[in-house]
Enzyme design. Structure first.
Site, PDB file in Angstrom:
ATOM      1  N   ASN A  55       8.193   1.937  11.005  1.00 38.29           N
ATOM      2  CA  ASN A  55       7.307   2.716  10.109  1.00 38.29           C
ATOM      3  C   ASN A  55       6.203   3.158  10.974  1.00 38.29           C
ATOM      4  O   ASN A  55       5.131   2.770  10.948  1.00 38.29           O
ATOM      5  CB  ASN A  55       6.604   1.742   8.902  1.00 38.29           C
ATOM      6  CG  ASN A  55       6.081   2.800   7.623  1.00 38.29           C
ATOM      7  OD1 ASN A  55       5.954   3.794   8.027  1.00 38.29           O
ATOM      8  ND2 ASN A  55       6.015   2.148   6.633  1.00 38.29           N
ATOM      9  N   LEU A 106       0.956  -1.161   0.060  1.00 36.83           N
ATOM     10  CA  LEU A 106      -0.089  -0.005  -0.043  1.00 36.83           C
ATOM     11  C   LEU A 106       0.993   1.324  -0.007  1.00 36.83           C
ATOM     12  O   LEU A 106       1.668   1.331   1.113  1.00 36.83           O
ATOM     13  CB  LEU A 106      -1.048  -0.044   1.324  1.00 36.83           C
ATOM     14  CG  LEU A 106      -1.897   1.324   1.276  1.00 36.83           C
ATOM     15  CD1 LEU A 106      -2.909   1.252   0.247  1.00 36.83           C
ATOM     16  CD2 LEU A 106      -2.293   1.437   2.700  1.00 36.83           C
ATOM     17  N   GLU A 149       1.761  -6.844   7.072  1.00 32.25           N
ATOM     18  CA  GLU A 149       2.824  -6.730   7.982  1.00 32.25           C
ATOM     19  C   GLU A 149       3.454  -5.179   7.740  1.00 32.25           C
ATOM     20  O   GLU A 149       3.170  -4.634   6.582  1.00 32.25           O
ATOM     21  CB  GLU A 149       3.997  -7.630   7.472  1.00 32.25           C
ATOM     22  CG  GLU A 149       3.820  -8.943   7.938  1.00 32.25           C
ATOM     23  CD  GLU A 149       2.975  -9.939   6.995  1.00 32.25           C
ATOM     24  OE1 GLU A 149       2.844  -9.507   5.800  1.00 32.25           O
ATOM     25  OE2 GLU A 149       2.412 -11.106   7.291  1.00 32.25           O
ATOM     26  N   TYR A 177      -2.717   2.576  10.222  1.00 25.69           N
ATOM     27  CA  TYR A 177      -3.399   1.321  10.281  1.00 25.69           C
ATOM     28  C   TYR A 177      -4.177   1.181  11.617  1.00 25.69           C
ATOM     29  O   TYR A 177      -5.335   0.803  11.588  1.00 25.69           O
ATOM     30  CB  TYR A 177      -2.457   0.118  10.081  1.00 25.69           C
ATOM     31  CG  TYR A 177      -1.734  -0.103   8.925  1.00 25.69           C
ATOM     32  CD1 TYR A 177      -2.348   0.248   7.540  1.00 25.69           C
ATOM     33  CD2 TYR A 177      -0.361  -0.367   8.636  1.00 25.69           C
ATOM     34  CE1 TYR A 177      -1.914  -0.015   6.226  1.00 25.69           C
ATOM     35  CE2 TYR A 177       0.072  -0.505   7.300  1.00 25.69           C
ATOM     36  CZ  TYR A 177      -0.804  -0.299   6.386  1.00 25.69           C
ATOM     37  OH  TYR A 177      -0.124  -0.368   5.158  1.00 25.69           O
TER      38      TYR A 177
HETATM   39  C1  LIG Z   1       1.699   4.962   5.199  1.00 26.43           C
HETATM   40  C2  LIG Z   1       1.209   5.732   3.833  1.00 26.43           C
HETATM   41  C3  LIG Z   1       0.510   4.616   2.837  1.00 26.43           C
HETATM   42  C4  LIG Z   1      -0.008   6.544   4.348  1.00 26.43           C
HETATM   43  O1  LIG Z   1      -0.783   7.029   3.202  1.00 26.43           O
HETATM   44  P1  LIG Z   1      -1.303   8.432   3.194  1.00 26.43           P
HETATM   45  O2  LIG Z   1      -2.278   8.653   2.160  1.00 26.43           O
HETATM   46  O3  LIG Z   1      -0.519   9.463   3.854  1.00 26.43           O
HETATM   47  O4  LIG Z   1      -2.427   8.105   4.783  1.00 26.43           O
HETATM   48  P2  LIG Z   1      -3.769   8.777   4.921  1.00 26.43           P
HETATM   49  O5  LIG Z   1      -3.636  10.419   4.179  1.00 26.43           O
HETATM   50  O6  LIG Z   1      -4.985   8.112   4.581  1.00 26.43           O
HETATM   51  O7  LIG Z   1      -3.662   8.991   6.420  1.00 26.43           O
HETATM   52  C5  LIG Z   1      -2.537   9.915   7.034  1.00 26.43           C
HETATM   53  C6  LIG Z   1      -3.254  11.055   8.015  1.00 26.43           C
HETATM   54  O8  LIG Z   1      -4.004  11.719   7.027  1.00 26.43           O
HETATM   55  C7  LIG Z   1      -5.298  12.125   7.704  1.00 26.43           C
HETATM   56  N1  LIG Z   1      -6.237  12.195   6.834  1.00 26.43           N
HETATM   57  C8  LIG Z   1      -7.082  11.545   6.487  1.00 26.43           C
HETATM   58  N2  LIG Z   1      -8.038  12.238   5.433  1.00 26.43           N
HETATM   59  C9  LIG Z   1      -7.424  13.517   5.256  1.00 26.43           C
HETATM   60  C10 LIG Z   1      -7.824  14.564   4.566  1.00 26.43           C
HETATM   61  N3  LIG Z   1      -8.956  14.592   3.774  1.00 26.43           N
HETATM   62  N4  LIG Z   1      -7.238  15.709   4.770  1.00 26.43           N
HETATM   63  C11 LIG Z   1      -5.889  15.658   5.426  1.00 26.43           C
HETATM   64  N5  LIG Z   1      -5.709  14.681   6.166  1.00 26.43           N
HETATM   65  C12 LIG Z   1      -6.387  13.668   6.099  1.00 26.43           C
HETATM   66  C13 LIG Z   1      -5.545  10.898   8.501  1.00 26.43           C
HETATM   67  O9  LIG Z   1      -6.177  11.000   9.624  1.00 26.43           O
HETATM   68  C14 LIG Z   1      -4.236  10.194   8.946  1.00 26.43           C
HETATM   69  O10 LIG Z   1      -3.835  10.711  10.237  1.00 26.43           O
HETATM   70  P3  LIG Z   1      -3.587   9.656  11.179  1.00 26.43           P
HETATM   71  O11 LIG Z   1      -2.739   8.565  11.027  1.00 26.43           O
HETATM   72  O12 LIG Z   1      -3.540  10.668  12.395  1.00 26.43           O
HETATM   73  O13 LIG Z   1      -5.121   9.151  11.337  1.00 26.43           O
HETATM   74  C15 LIG Z   1       2.211   6.611   3.139  1.00 26.43           C
HETATM   75  O14 LIG Z   1       2.647   7.561   4.149  1.00 26.43           O
HETATM   76  C16 LIG Z   1       3.302   5.669   2.412  1.00 26.43           C
HETATM   77  O15 LIG Z   1       2.859   5.600   1.215  1.00 26.43           O
HETATM   78  N6  LIG Z   1       4.311   5.790   3.037  1.00 26.43           N
HETATM   79  C17 LIG Z   1       5.543   4.946   2.376  1.00 26.43           C
HETATM   80  C18 LIG Z   1       5.040   3.794   1.761  1.00 26.43           C
HETATM   81  C19 LIG Z   1       4.858   2.952   3.236  1.00 26.43           C
HETATM   82  O16 LIG Z   1       5.192   3.055   4.376  1.00 26.43           O
HETATM   83  N7  LIG Z   1       3.735   2.113   3.055  1.00 26.43           N
HETATM   84  C20 LIG Z   1       3.154   1.182   3.862  1.00 26.43           C
HETATM   85  C21 LIG Z   1       3.776   0.016   4.120  1.00 26.43           C
HETATM   86  S1  LIG Z   1       3.118  -1.150   5.159  1.00 26.43           S
END
Ligand SMILES: CC(C)(COP(=O)(O)OP(=O)(O)OC[C@H]1O[C@@H](n2cnc3c(N)ncnc32)[C@H](O)[C@@H]1OP(=O)(O)O)[C@@H](O)C(=O)NCCC(=O)NCCS
Length: 164
Positions: A108, A69, A103, A115
């Protein structure tokens, strides 16, 4: 935002995001193998068609395993991961999967927080699961999310229009 099936044509852009997002990224071959194996693989695009992220998941008997993801660094923090997770939970429910597993590296913190906030619980660790710098290994946290009508409702994104 729109999810569409990942194809080999997407892999150039997917690998660009993958290499930017991870210190130990999946290879082109990993993605090709997943597509060939018929894994669930979706790309997330914005209204102009720009690729923002993707997921890969392995369906099993009454369960689903999230394998990858990823959200492009410039598009993180906007709810895209939650939107993709909500889509996958709906897909799990359609297919009769009762658990969604994943996992995640224990270092991270950002992914762990996303999650946990989504409703996953830590259920154990896999020792030395991931490669780490200097030839070391890093433990994985194993997380699980029960799937069902109630679970899906409680984990729906706060903005249900995040994916259309
Ligand atoms: C981990 C990862 C997948 C998260 O993706 P993301 O799109 O940034 O995550 P989201 O935006 O859905 O959630 C992040 C935060 O934004 C917040 N958020 C959700 N909707 C939102 C919106 N409309 N506007 C602003 N922030 C928002 C969420 O509440 C969340 O905060 P929280 O963690 O305190 O609950 C991303 O950082 C990534 O790709 N990282 C590198 C690869 C990785 O580590 N992947 C996972 C491997 S297991």
């Amino acid at each position: 935002m729109r999810l569409a099936p990942m194809t080999a044509q997407h892999l150039g852009l997917v690998l660009g995001i993958e290499n930017a997002a991870y210190e130990f990224p999946w290879s082109h071959g990993n993605f090709i193998d997943s597509l060939a194996a018929g894994h669930i693989a979706q790309v997330l695009c914005d209204p102009r068609g720009e690729l923002l992220g993707y997921l890969v998941a392995l369906p099993g008997y009454q369960e689903m395993h999230l394998l990858n993801l990823t959200v492009a660094p410039a598009a993180q923090g906007l709810g895209h991961a939650r939107g993709m997770l909500a889509w996958l939970v709906a897909r799990c429910a359609e297919q009769g999967a009762q658990q969604l597993w994943l996992e995640v590296r224990e270092s991270n913190a950002r992914a762990l927080r996303v999650y946990r906030h989504f409703g996953f619980a830590s259920i154990g660790t896999r020792k030395g699961y991931y490669p780490a710098p200097l030839g070391r290994r890093e433990d994985a946290v194993v997380m699980g999310l029960p799937i069902g009508a109630e679970a899906a409702a409680s984990t729906a994104p706060e903005r249900p229009d995040a994916l259309d």
